[in-house]
Write a protein that holds these residues in place. Structure first.
Motif, PDB file in Angstrom:
ATOM      1  N   GLU A 193       0.805  -1.220   0.000  1.00 59.61           N
ATOM      2  CA  GLU A 193       0.000   0.000   0.000  1.00 59.61           C
ATOM      3  C   GLU A 193       0.842   1.277   0.000  1.00 59.61           C
ATOM      4  N   GLY A 194       1.822   1.307  -0.909  1.00 56.97           N
ATOM      5  CA  GLY A 194       2.589   2.537  -1.106  1.00 56.97           C
ATOM      6  C   GLY A 194       3.715   2.770  -0.124  1.00 56.97           C
ATOM      7  N   LYS A 195       3.879   1.877   0.840  1.00 56.02           N
ATOM      8  CA  LYS A 195       4.931   2.069   1.837  1.00 56.02           C
ATOM      9  C   LYS A 195       5.860   0.855   1.880  1.00 56.02           C
ATOM     10  N   ILE A 196       7.101   1.088   2.314  1.00 56.99           N
ATOM     11  CA  ILE A 196       7.988  -0.040   2.569  1.00 56.99           C
ATOM     12  C   ILE A 196       7.719  -0.497   3.997  1.00 56.99           C
ATOM     13  N   VAL A 197       7.216  -1.728   4.143  1.00 56.39           N
ATOM     14  CA  VAL A 197       6.839  -2.199   5.475  1.00 56.39           C
ATOM     15  C   VAL A 197       7.982  -2.929   6.171  1.00 56.39           C
ATOM     16  N   GLU A 198       8.951  -3.396   5.378  1.00 51.10           N
ATOM     17  CA  GLU A 198      10.097  -4.063   5.981  1.00 51.10           C
ATOM     18  C   GLU A 198      11.258  -4.011   5.010  1.00 51.10           C
ATOM     19  N   GLU A 199      12.468  -3.800   5.544  1.00 51.02           N
ATOM     20  CA  GLU A 199      13.642  -3.769   4.691  1.00 51.02           C
ATOM     21  C   GLU A 199      14.808  -4.371   5.449  1.00 51.02           C
ATOM     22  N   GLY A 200      15.625  -5.150   4.771  1.00 49.43           N
ATOM     23  CA  GLY A 200      16.773  -5.736   5.448  1.00 49.43           C
ATOM     24  C   GLY A 200      17.509  -6.687   4.542  1.00 49.43           C
ATOM     25  N   PRO A 201      18.567  -7.353   5.071  1.00 48.27           N
ATOM     26  CA  PRO A 201      19.294  -8.349   4.280  1.00 48.27           C
ATOM     27  C   PRO A 201      18.335  -9.436   3.790  1.00 48.27           C
ATOM     28  N   ALA A 202      18.562  -9.924   2.567  1.00 47.17           N
ATOM     29  CA  ALA A 202      17.609 -10.825   1.921  1.00 47.17           C
ATOM     30  C   ALA A 202      17.261 -12.042   2.778  1.00 47.17           C
ATOM     31  N   ASP A 203      18.289 -12.716   3.301  1.00 46.21           N
ATOM     32  CA  ASP A 203      18.009 -13.923   4.071  1.00 46.21           C
ATOM     33  C   ASP A 203      17.233 -13.601   5.343  1.00 46.21           C
ATOM     34  N   GLN A 204      17.569 -12.460   5.948  1.00 44.75           N
ATOM     35  CA  GLN A 204      16.887 -12.100   7.190  1.00 44.75           C
ATOM     36  C   GLN A 204      15.398 -11.825   6.954  1.00 44.75           C
ATOM     37  N   VAL A 205      15.099 -11.086   5.881  1.00 41.43           N
ATOM     38  CA  VAL A 205      13.698 -10.776   5.593  1.00 41.43           C
ATOM     39  C   VAL A 205      12.912 -12.063   5.324  1.00 41.43           C
ATOM     40  N   CYS A 206      13.551 -13.022   4.635  1.00 40.65           N
ATOM     41  CA  CYS A 206      12.828 -14.254   4.291  1.00 40.65           C
ATOM     42  C   CYS A 206      12.796 -15.252   5.448  1.00 40.65           C
ATOM     43  N   ASP A 207      13.867 -15.309   6.234  1.00 43.11           N
ATOM     44  CA  ASP A 207      13.935 -16.317   7.294  1.00 43.11           C
ATOM     45  C   ASP A 207      13.332 -15.830   8.609  1.00 43.11           C
ATOM     46  N   GLN A 208      13.522 -14.555   8.919  1.00 37.44           N
ATOM     47  CA  GLN A 208      12.943 -14.024  10.162  1.00 37.44           C
ATOM     48  C   GLN A 208      12.193 -12.726   9.882  1.00 37.44           C
ATOM     49  N   PRO A 209      11.098 -12.827   9.166  1.00 39.40           N
ATOM     50  CA  PRO A 209      10.353 -11.595   8.867  1.00 39.40           C
ATOM     51  C   PRO A 209       9.778 -11.008  10.147  1.00 39.40           C
ATOM     52  N   ARG A 210       9.771  -9.682  10.231  1.00 34.61           N
ATOM     53  CA  ARG A 210       9.223  -9.046  11.431  1.00 34.61           C
ATOM     54  C   ARG A 210       7.830  -8.496  11.180  1.00 34.61           C
ATOM     55  N   ASP A 211       7.624  -7.986   9.966  1.00 37.59           N
ATOM     56  CA  ASP A 211       6.350  -7.337   9.683  1.00 37.59           C
ATOM     57  C   ASP A 211       5.246  -8.372   9.404  1.00 37.59           C
ATOM     58  N   ALA A 212       4.042  -8.065   9.860  1.00 36.63           N
ATOM     59  CA  ALA A 212       2.923  -9.004   9.705  1.00 36.63           C
ATOM     60  C   ALA A 212       2.620  -9.261   8.232  1.00 36.63           C
TER      61      ALA A 212
END
Lengths: 344, 295
Positions: free
Chosen positions: B249-268
């Protein structure tokens, strides 16, 4: 296996074009049992859509050459009359296409299109009763507020809702078989997950048989019972879901499995790839059509292998490759996983 | 680099700006007006396609921009490249503000940033020969002409895995994968620093996707390219990216190293997106289905 619902035998579909004849599907055979999900996997030009369309007579034209047999509960459809086929479509076989944007007429309300489809087949059903069926169907595929939304135009639905409504229309007459041609390819993954869950529920609750045409092995792994892998108009491998994923016999299948990106595993440095491109159907190589792209080609390959059972323990697992099963199990191990060859 | 224009305030920038960053985007906004009315258009609402987005891309890295349809990822990509005029916010390329630059002022910068498009059938002019398509940027920017241009284009074709004799062919004579190679050759013709690839493999056959992904990786290394890789397929994005930004929805909800975003996502939302990705492994898929639906 229960008595097959659909029996396809040696189906051949050719098209006469200005530059010569194209054999789009060549000798395709398979069965679909009630409640079963059969996935047909392949790339563009593999013949997967042509096969599905021919089952319900959509490839009939002065330029097409169709041979073989398609029997639904024993009744032959290949030479059935147009009227008879029109009855089969909708009443016995429902169809869902890839693009939900173009599958509805944009100038009519969604409900009216479903009502029309119902009444075209069932003259005994009145308008209001057909409308009730439509509301019920929209509700069962998870459209919120179906009694209100039934009067929306297609553009007022989101892509996912349109695809659900398409499924609702395809199922309104309670067919026994659903043919879904890339039903989730145009959708977002979150919507795709909902559609796949819906299809799975319909299979379980209503015993609906499904032919799912897709290029996406992830979708196949989620919903299919059996898999047909097609390449250049021919079936190159067929078997149960687990046979295809865990004991694949054809190098093309290895290549497809090997080039998948997986979010649940460490990523490789380079993606294993299949070199080259699918052949043109107008200039197929002699023998095995995958030969020019196969790193395991040897002197028998210029002769086309039959689609045969080559494993004593799995008589229904068929493939078209001359390599010995023992050899295959060794060759397909690439860096600890199934693949065609190590990435260059 | 041949950037002209005022140099005076560049000096101040160089001191404050971290040299390893090629691109810095801050509070970028792109709103589209929603208009009603037959004769006099009234602006009744706005579509907040990009709604206050900040991120940066270091030289030589790949930022994956992932999101579903309507998330604003393609609008963001085009606004960053100034193909769409930002409503507000800042885009700094090598420390220099480019948001709101005139077309004329942007022109020399266009050499530095190029785009690869999704549909290789729609993004190549069907009436032009491959040599013209790939050579056009070189001709327009006055880099090469005549025999030198032809030589240069043939080198580019070889670099992306096509043959010199493809020079005189038309796009319709090529398969989807080959057309995407032509689009990539055109994008690298001017030796850009930044390439924005918008769904570069999603229209291609499965067996061809890996070839294009590997080609992009090779070119990144050879030409020291920086990529913004826009796609809806998080599997592909994870494979190619150093960092991932998830748009919703027009915003970046999560950003980080690729593996971290995929393995330990923080955003719902990221979690929801990852949970919806089909796993091409029947046993895994079955156990995950059981986990989701305990019945």
């Amino acid at each position: 296996m229960t008595e097959p619902l659909l029996c396809v035998r040696d189906l051949r579909v050719g098209f006469v074009t200005e530059t010569g004849r194209v054999q789009a599907a060549d000798g395709v055979s398979f069965d679909v049992a009630p409640g079963e999900v059969l996935a047909i996997v392949g790339e563009s030009g593999s013949g997967k859509s042509v096969t599905a369309q021919t089952i319900i007579g959509l490839t009939r034209s002065p330029n097409s050459r169709i041979a073989g047999s398609v029997r639904l509960r024993g009744a032959e459809l290949i030479d059935a009359g147009d009227d008879e086929l029109r009855k089969v479509r909708g009443e016995q076989i429902g169809m869902v296409f890839q693009d939900p944007m173009t599958s509805f007429n944009p100038v009519y309300r969604v409900g009216r299109q479903i009502v029309e489809a119902v009444r075209a087949h069932r003259r005994d059903i009145g308008n209001s009763e057909a409308r009730e069926i439509a509301v019920e169907m929209l509700d069962s595929v998870g459209i919120p507020d179906p009694a209100q939304r039934i009067d929306d135009y297609p553009h007022e639905f989101s892509g996912g809702m349109r695809q659900r409504a398409m499924i609702a229309m395809a199922l309104a007459l309670e067919p026994e078989l659903l043919i879904a041609d890339e039903p989730t390819t145009a959708l977002d993954v979150t919507v795709q997950a909902q559609i796949l869950a819906l299809l799975e529920r319909l299979n379980r609750e209503r015993g609906l048989a499904t032919i799912l045409i897709t290029h996406d092995l992830g979708v196949v792994a989620e919903v299919a019972d059996r898999v047909l892998v097609m390449y250049a108009g021919r079936v190159v491998e067929q078997g149960t879901l687990d046979e295809i994923f865990y004991d694949p016999q054809h190098p093309y299948t290895w290549g497809l499995l090997g080039s998948l990106t997986r979010i649940d595993r460490d990523r490789p440095e380079r993606l294993p790839q299949i070199s080259g491109a699918p052949p043109s159907l107008q200039s197929l190589p002699q023998g095995c059509p995958f030969r020019p792209r196969c790193p395991h080609e040897f002197d028998r390959c210029p002769e086309l292998p039959g689609l045969d059972a080559r494993l004593a323990e799995a008589p229904a697992h068929l493939d078209r490759c001359w390599l010995e099963p023992e050899e295959k199990r060794e060759l397909r191990q690439v860096e600890g996983q199934i693949g065609l060859e190590a990435p260059k | 680099m041949s950037v002209d224009g005022p140099k005076s305030d560049d000096i101040g920038d160089i001191q404050t700006h971290r040299p390893e960053l090629l691109l810095e985007v801050a509070d970028l906004v792109k709103h589209f007006p929603v208009k009603r009315g037959l004769v006099f258009d009234r602006e009744v609402d706005q579509v907040r396609a990009v709604d206050g987005v900040s991120f940066s891309v270091a030289r030589g890295e790949t930022l994956g921009l992932v999101g579903e349809s309507g998330s604003g990822k393609s609008t963001l990509a085009r606004t960053v490249l100034q193909l769409l005029e930002p409503s507000s916010g800042s885009v700094r390329f090598e420390g220099r503000e480019i948001a709101g630059l005139s077309r004329r002022a942007m022109r020399p910068l266009r050499r530095e940033m190029q785009m690869v498009f999704q549909d290789p059938y729609a993004s190549l002019n069907p009436r032009k020969r491959v040599g013209q398509i790939v050579g056009e940027p070189l001709l327009l920017q006055g880099v090469a002409r005549g025999a030198a241009l032809r030589r240069e284009v043939q080198e580019l074709l070889a670099r992306v895995g096509l043959a010199a004799e493809h020079y005189d062919r038309f796009p319709h004579e090529f398969s989807g994968g080959q057309r995407q190679r032509i689009g990539i050759a055109r994008a690298i013709a001017l030796r850009p620093k930044l390439i924005v690839a918008d769904e570069p493999v999603s229209a291609l056959d499965v067996s061809i996707r890996a070839q294009i992904v590997n080609l992009l990786a090779d070119l990144q290394e050879e030409l020291e390219l920086t990529y913004i890789f826009v796609a809806h397929d998080i599997g592909i994005v994870r494979h190619v990216s150093d960092r991932i930004a998830v748009m919703h929805e027009g915003k970046i909800v999560e950003e980080g190293p690729a593996d971290q975003v995929c393995d330990q996502p923080r955003d719902a939302y990221t979690k929801q997106l990852l949970a919806a990705v089909p796993i091409p492994d029947p046993r895994e898929a079955r156990s995950r289905r059981r986990a989701v639906r305990p019945s």
